[in-house]
Scaffold this motif. Structure first.
Motif, PDB file in Angstrom:
ATOM      1  N   GLN A 103     -24.415  39.856  21.718  1.00  0.00           N
ATOM      2  CA  GLN A 103     -24.140  40.293  21.881  1.00  0.00           C
ATOM      3  C   GLN A 103     -25.358  41.848  23.084  1.00  0.00           C
ATOM      4  N   ILE A 104     -26.579  41.969  22.140  1.00  0.00           N
ATOM      5  CA  ILE A 104     -27.418  43.115  22.629  1.00  0.00           C
ATOM      6  C   ILE A 104     -27.622  42.642  23.736  1.00  0.00           C
ATOM      7  N   GLU A 105     -28.024  41.185  24.499  1.00  0.00           N
ATOM      8  CA  GLU A 105     -28.077  41.077  25.434  1.00  0.00           C
ATOM      9  C   GLU A 105     -27.174  41.490  26.853  1.00  0.00           C
ATOM     10  N   ASP A 106     -25.974  41.483  26.256  1.00  0.00           N
ATOM     11  CA  ASP A 106     -24.966  41.835  27.246  1.00  0.00           C
ATOM     12  C   ASP A 106     -24.568  43.263  27.153  1.00  0.00           C
ATOM     13  N   LEU A 107     -25.360  43.841  26.163  1.00  0.00           N
ATOM     14  CA  LEU A 107     -24.992  45.182  26.205  1.00  0.00           C
ATOM     15  C   LEU A 107     -26.583  46.205  27.375  1.00  0.00           C
ATOM     16  N   LEU A 108     -27.455  45.423  26.918  1.00  0.00           N
ATOM     17  CA  LEU A 108     -28.900  45.551  27.564  1.00  0.00           C
ATOM     18  C   LEU A 108     -28.821  47.180  29.076  1.00  0.00           C
ATOM     19  N   PRO A 109     -27.642  45.588  30.327  1.00  0.00           N
ATOM     20  CA  PRO A 109     -28.072  46.430  31.375  1.00  0.00           C
ATOM     21  C   PRO A 109     -27.109  47.757  31.223  1.00  0.00           C
ATOM     22  N   TYR A 110     -26.458  48.284  30.276  1.00  0.00           N
ATOM     23  CA  TYR A 110     -25.869  49.672  30.531  1.00  0.00           C
ATOM     24  C   TYR A 110     -26.532  50.712  30.041  1.00  0.00           C
ATOM     25  N   CYS A 111     -28.091  50.461  28.833  1.00  0.00           N
ATOM     26  CA  CYS A 111     -28.839  51.118  28.303  1.00  0.00           C
ATOM     27  C   CYS A 111     -29.928  51.403  29.003  1.00  0.00           C
ATOM     28  N   ASN A 112     -30.109  51.525  30.689  1.00  0.00           N
ATOM     29  CA  ASN A 112     -30.680  51.238  31.503  1.00  0.00           C
ATOM     30  C   ASN A 112     -31.667  53.098  31.497  1.00  0.00           C
ATOM     31  N   ALA A 113     -32.311  53.368  30.419  1.00  0.00           N
ATOM     32  CA  ALA A 113     -32.868  54.576  29.981  1.00  0.00           C
ATOM     33  C   ALA A 113     -33.523  55.945  31.933  1.00  0.00           C
ATOM     34  N   LYS A 114     -33.864  55.235  32.222  1.00  0.00           N
ATOM     35  CA  LYS A 114     -34.638  55.341  33.616  1.00  0.00           C
ATOM     36  C   LYS A 114     -33.145  55.872  34.824  1.00  0.00           C
ATOM     37  N   GLU A 115     -32.314  55.133  34.758  1.00  0.00           N
ATOM     38  CA  GLU A 115     -30.487  55.643  35.367  1.00  0.00           C
ATOM     39  C   GLU A 115     -30.188  56.062  34.413  1.00  0.00           C
ATOM     40  N   PHE A 116     -30.384  56.564  33.198  1.00  0.00           N
ATOM     41  CA  PHE A 116     -29.655  58.290  32.379  1.00  0.00           C
ATOM     42  C   PHE A 116     -30.567  59.698  33.110  1.00  0.00           C
ATOM     43  N   ASP A 117     -32.143  59.338  33.172  1.00  0.00           N
ATOM     44  CA  ASP A 117     -32.875  60.381  33.324  1.00  0.00           C
ATOM     45  C   ASP A 117     -32.399  60.696  34.694  1.00  0.00           C
ATOM     46  N   THR A 118     -31.859  60.199  34.811  1.00  0.00           N
ATOM     47  CA  THR A 118     -31.854  61.212  36.880  1.00  0.00           C
ATOM     48  C   THR A 118     -30.829  61.936  36.718  1.00  0.00           C
ATOM     49  N   TYR A 119     -30.069  62.051  35.360  1.00  0.00           N
ATOM     50  CA  TYR A 119     -28.906  63.002  34.829  1.00  0.00           C
ATOM     51  C   TYR A 119     -29.561  63.779  34.207  1.00  0.00           C
ATOM     52  N   ARG A 120     -30.804  63.909  33.823  1.00  0.00           N
ATOM     53  CA  ARG A 120     -31.278  64.874  32.383  1.00  0.00           C
ATOM     54  C   ARG A 120     -31.203  66.726  33.007  1.00  0.00           C
ATOM     55  N   ASN A 121     -31.171  67.143  34.497  1.00  0.00           N
ATOM     56  CA  ASN A 121     -31.129  68.398  34.523  1.00  0.00           C
ATOM     57  C   ASN A 121     -30.228  68.823  35.311  1.00  0.00           C
ATOM     58  N   LYS A 122     -28.594  67.573  35.303  1.00  0.00           N
ATOM     59  CA  LYS A 122     -28.179  68.096  36.049  1.00  0.00           C
ATOM     60  C   LYS A 122     -26.616  68.709  34.937  1.00  0.00           C
ATOM     61  N   ILE A 145     -33.005  57.618  22.808  1.00  0.00           N
ATOM     62  CA  ILE A 145     -34.539  57.871  22.276  1.00  0.00           C
ATOM     63  C   ILE A 145     -35.147  55.987  22.839  1.00  0.00           C
ATOM     64  N   THR A 146     -36.374  56.488  23.289  1.00  0.00           N
ATOM     65  CA  THR A 146     -36.814  55.121  24.153  1.00  0.00           C
ATOM     66  C   THR A 146     -38.503  55.324  22.564  1.00  0.00           C
ATOM     67  N   ASP A 147     -38.547  53.768  23.017  1.00  0.00           N
ATOM     68  CA  ASP A 147     -40.229  53.766  22.832  1.00  0.00           C
ATOM     69  C   ASP A 147     -41.028  53.925  24.073  1.00  0.00           C
ATOM     70  N   SER A 148     -40.608  54.417  25.471  1.00  0.00           N
ATOM     71  CA  SER A 148     -41.570  54.303  26.732  1.00  0.00           C
ATOM     72  C   SER A 148     -42.294  55.622  26.503  1.00  0.00           C
ATOM     73  N   TYR A 149     -41.947  56.448  27.927  1.00  0.00           N
ATOM     74  CA  TYR A 149     -43.022  57.789  28.065  1.00  0.00           C
ATOM     75  C   TYR A 149     -41.923  58.739  28.407  1.00  0.00           C
ATOM     76  N   ILE A 150     -40.938  58.502  27.979  1.00  0.00           N
ATOM     77  CA  ILE A 150     -38.986  59.085  28.858  1.00  0.00           C
ATOM     78  C   ILE A 150     -38.964  59.613  27.168  1.00  0.00           C
ATOM     79  N   PRO A 151     -38.440  61.131  27.248  1.00  0.00           N
ATOM     80  CA  PRO A 151     -38.817  62.334  26.096  1.00  0.00           C
ATOM     81  C   PRO A 151     -37.091  61.921  25.882  1.00  0.00           C
ATOM     82  N   LEU A 152     -36.581  62.681  24.597  1.00  0.00           N
ATOM     83  CA  LEU A 152     -35.337  63.086  24.162  1.00  0.00           C
ATOM     84  C   LEU A 152     -34.578  62.709  25.399  1.00  0.00           C
ATOM     85  N   LEU A 153     -33.246  62.321  25.353  1.00  0.00           N
ATOM     86  CA  LEU A 153     -32.439  62.270  26.268  1.00  0.00           C
ATOM     87  C   LEU A 153     -30.840  63.273  25.474  1.00  0.00           C
ATOM     88  N   GLU A 154     -30.950  64.023  26.453  1.00  0.00           N
ATOM     89  CA  GLU A 154     -29.312  64.719  26.003  1.00  0.00           C
ATOM     90  C   GLU A 154     -28.335  65.206  26.324  1.00  0.00           C
TER      91      GLU A 154
END
Length: 201
Positions: A103-122, A145-154
């Motif tokens: 189930q985790i493998e199935d939902l991971l494609p929806y959880c790419n933080a880099k894709e979300f990060d492009t909306y940070r300032n929109k 939140i991620t364990d990577s360099y990407i900061p908290l995203l709201e």
């Protein structure tokens, strides 16, 4: 550079027009846990009932009063009521499930933080291309939140867009609701839904 950085934890909150959290969904990917809670807000003080009088332009009016308050006594003054405007959060429904590795493998494609990060300032706007509607009476907000360099995203989730312009936060939320809540008897009457009363089926 790797184009994938998955969230470790995401949170969705439904918020009333008074700023109170109505429900909260949390997905913890490393722990493979999905939880959902519903809240009600109540005044912290017990209600005091009785009659009170007020003078209005020379006319005295009496009426019944039932308000959250406490009686305050002072040696130099008469008794008075201190009304409360503070509310406390009470959990009225709670649900949790441990997901399988599949189930985790199935939902991971929806959880790419880099894709979300492009909306940070929109900022969402009704004039945006693809805008089709908005959430009535409530709004929603996403936090990840991620364990990577990407900061908290709201991100705000106030508006709906067509499939081509849909924000990834809405896409993930819809996947979780349709997969784990729509047909779930344990959350019936409490859980979020996508279907007859939403824009997307």
């Amino acid at each position: 550079m790797n184009d994938i950085a998955y969230f470790t934890k995401v949170q969705f909150e439904t918020v009333t027009r008074f700023g109170q959290v109505e429900d909260r969904m949390i997905l913890n990917i490393p722990q493979r846990e999905l939880s959902f809670q519903v809240f009600r807000w109540k005044k912290q003080m017990p209600a005091i009932s009785g009659y009170t009088t007020e003078d209005f332009h020379g006319h005295v009016y009496s009426f019944n009063k039932n308000i959250p308050a406490r009686v305050v006594r002072n040696g130099k003054t008469k008794k008075s009521l201190l009304e409360s405007e503070q509310y406390e959060e009470q959990v009225v429904f709670s649900y949790g499930v441990r997901l399988t590795e599949e189930q985790i493998e199935d939902l991971l494609p929806y959880c790419n933080a880099k894709e979300f990060d492009t909306y940070r300032n929109k900022k969402m706007s009704m004039s945006d291309e693809g805008y089709v509607g908005y959430r009535d009476e409530v709004t929603m907000r996403f936090c990840g939140i991620t364990d990577s360099y990407i900061p908290l995203l709201e991100l705000s989730m106030s508006y709906f867009y067509d499939e081509e312009h849909e924000w990834p936060s809405e896409r993930l939320y819809r996947y979780l609701v349709q997969t784990y809540f729509n047909e779930n008897k344990k959350t019936k009457g409490w859980g979020p839904t996508y279907g007859a009363f939403s824009l997307f089926c």
